[in-house]
Design a protein around this motif. Sequence first.
Motif, PDB file in Angstrom:
ATOM      1  N   PHE A   1      -2.233   7.185   7.968  1.00  0.00           N
ATOM      2  CA  PHE A   1      -3.254   6.814   6.994  1.00  0.00           C
ATOM      3  C   PHE A   1      -2.916   5.467   6.353  1.00  0.00           C
ATOM      4  O   PHE A   1      -3.788   4.596   6.223  1.00  0.00           O
ATOM      5  N   VAL A   2      -1.667   5.287   5.945  1.00  0.00           N
ATOM      6  CA  VAL A   2      -1.245   4.044   5.309  1.00  0.00           C
ATOM      7  C   VAL A   2      -1.444   2.863   6.252  1.00  0.00           C
ATOM      8  O   VAL A   2      -1.950   1.806   5.861  1.00  0.00           O
ATOM      9  N   GLN A   3      -1.064   3.038   7.512  1.00  0.00           N
ATOM     10  CA  GLN A   3      -1.226   1.964   8.487  1.00  0.00           C
ATOM     11  C   GLN A   3      -2.697   1.625   8.708  1.00  0.00           C
ATOM     12  O   GLN A   3      -3.062   0.439   8.782  1.00  0.00           O
ATOM     13  N   ALA A   4      -3.541   2.652   8.791  1.00  0.00           N
ATOM     14  CA  ALA A   4      -4.968   2.422   9.011  1.00  0.00           C
ATOM     15  C   ALA A   4      -5.588   1.709   7.808  1.00  0.00           C
ATOM     16  O   ALA A   4      -6.434   0.816   7.968  1.00  0.00           O
ATOM     17  N   LEU A   5      -5.156   2.099   6.605  1.00  0.00           N
ATOM     18  CA  LEU A   5      -5.688   1.479   5.394  1.00  0.00           C
ATOM     19  C   LEU A   5      -5.255   0.014   5.299  1.00  0.00           C
ATOM     20  O   LEU A   5      -6.070  -0.874   5.009  1.00  0.00           O
ATOM     21  N   ALA A   6      -3.983  -0.252   5.568  1.00  0.00           N
ATOM     22  CA  ALA A   6      -3.477  -1.625   5.510  1.00  0.00           C
ATOM     23  C   ALA A   6      -4.148  -2.502   6.565  1.00  0.00           C
ATOM     24  O   ALA A   6      -4.480  -3.668   6.295  1.00  0.00           O
ATOM     25  N   LYS A   7      -4.352  -1.964   7.760  1.00  0.00           N
ATOM     26  CA  LYS A   7      -5.044  -2.714   8.803  1.00  0.00           C
ATOM     27  C   LYS A   7      -6.472  -3.021   8.378  1.00  0.00           C
ATOM     28  O   LYS A   7      -6.997  -4.112   8.620  1.00  0.00           O
TER      29      LYS A   7
ATOM     30  N   MET B   1     -12.088   5.797   4.639  1.00  0.00           N
ATOM     31  CA  MET B   1     -10.778   6.309   5.030  1.00  0.00           C
ATOM     32  C   MET B   1     -10.461   7.609   4.311  1.00  0.00           C
ATOM     33  O   MET B   1      -9.880   8.529   4.896  1.00  0.00           O
ATOM     34  N   CYS B   2     -10.816   7.697   3.033  1.00  0.00           N
ATOM     35  CA  CYS B   2     -10.560   8.931   2.288  1.00  0.00           C
ATOM     36  C   CYS B   2     -11.401  10.083   2.822  1.00  0.00           C
ATOM     37  O   CYS B   2     -10.930  11.217   2.930  1.00  0.00           O
TER      38      CYS B   2
ATOM     39  N   VAL C   1       0.838  -1.203   0.000  1.00  0.00           N
ATOM     40  CA  VAL C   1       0.000   0.000   0.000  1.00  0.00           C
ATOM     41  C   VAL C   1       0.870   1.250   0.000  1.00  0.00           C
ATOM     42  O   VAL C   1       0.610   2.213  -0.733  1.00  0.00           O
ATOM     43  N   LYS C   2       1.924   1.241   0.818  1.00  0.00           N
ATOM     44  CA  LYS C   2       2.835   2.392   0.895  1.00  0.00           C
ATOM     45  C   LYS C   2       3.453   2.676  -0.468  1.00  0.00           C
ATOM     46  O   LYS C   2       3.541   3.842  -0.892  1.00  0.00           O
ATOM     47  N   GLU C   3       3.870   1.633  -1.176  1.00  0.00           N
ATOM     48  CA  GLU C   3       4.482   1.803  -2.487  1.00  0.00           C
ATOM     49  C   GLU C   3       3.478   2.327  -3.507  1.00  0.00           C
ATOM     50  O   GLU C   3       3.804   3.174  -4.344  1.00  0.00           O
ATOM     51  N   LEU C   4       2.238   1.841  -3.427  1.00  0.00           N
ATOM     52  CA  LEU C   4       1.221   2.212  -4.405  1.00  0.00           C
ATOM     53  C   LEU C   4       0.806   3.679  -4.290  1.00  0.00           C
ATOM     54  O   LEU C   4       0.552   4.338  -5.298  1.00  0.00           O
TER      55      LEU C   4
END
Length: 280
Positions: free
Chosen positions: A166-172, A215-216, A151-154
């Motif tokens: 945000f990245v951590q919340a999305l991945a979780k 999330m957005c 997700v971080k790379e994308l």
Amino acid sequence: QHFRRMKTFAVLVLASVATLASAGLEEHMMHKLDKYNLYSTCFGPEAVAQYYVGIIQACKVCSQQEAPEVDSPQDIANLLPNPLVAARRRRRQAGDFGLTAEDIEGLQAGAQELMGEMITKISNMTCVLRALQWLDDEGQINMDHFTYDSVKELIKESVAGQDDDFVQALAKGYADCGEISKDWPQSTFEGNPLKEAFGKQHVFLMCMFKLEERMCYKFQVYTFMKALWGFDPEVTDLGLPHGNKFEASVDAWKVWIETVPEEMNFIQDLIWDRHNGGDM
């Protein structure tokens, strides 16, 4: 009195505008544009454009592939590996409906056509989802595509992607969607070949879409409150129960809506709501 008259006038004007607008732009078109704008703000316009082009290209390629031959409902169950579906179908026997041979023949022809359409839809859908790397070669959810690192790379070039919270919340959230789809009872899909073959994947995708949108929206609330109000939940604690800074921002906005005068909420609804200007 004056405020009430203005309120009534505004509602009538907006109702007229909505009627005219609906004649030219369909609701489903506006929903797609809303999602495009939401994702563009969250993930960046370039990333969303690449995402859209990738879907179109995958659809074009996948639409050219030949769908598998349809001989029985088993074909649908076998399109995506699912031993539970296959075993249940082997135990299922055809019943006697008391129909004439001609009726049975007509039903069989209709069923054959319906199964063919299902096979084509599933085949094209799985092809596109594999191209997007959402499914693996076995037709199962490719959870490696939804890890924190992936997700971080994308989304690393986007505004939201540069916020590690945000990245951590999305991945979780993706991981939670994976667990939800994995634990979803297969029995709830029984009787519908399309759902039996693709039910758990569908559960994940619906969870994923809802997660991304929420999330957005939460990220936008956080940036909005920080930029316009100078409110940062990481700095100012309102004492409200929340999971992270994004949820805290949403809670703070809800509190603000409840505490401001009704007239201000009406004006806000009048200016910012898409469908109406508030209830009379």
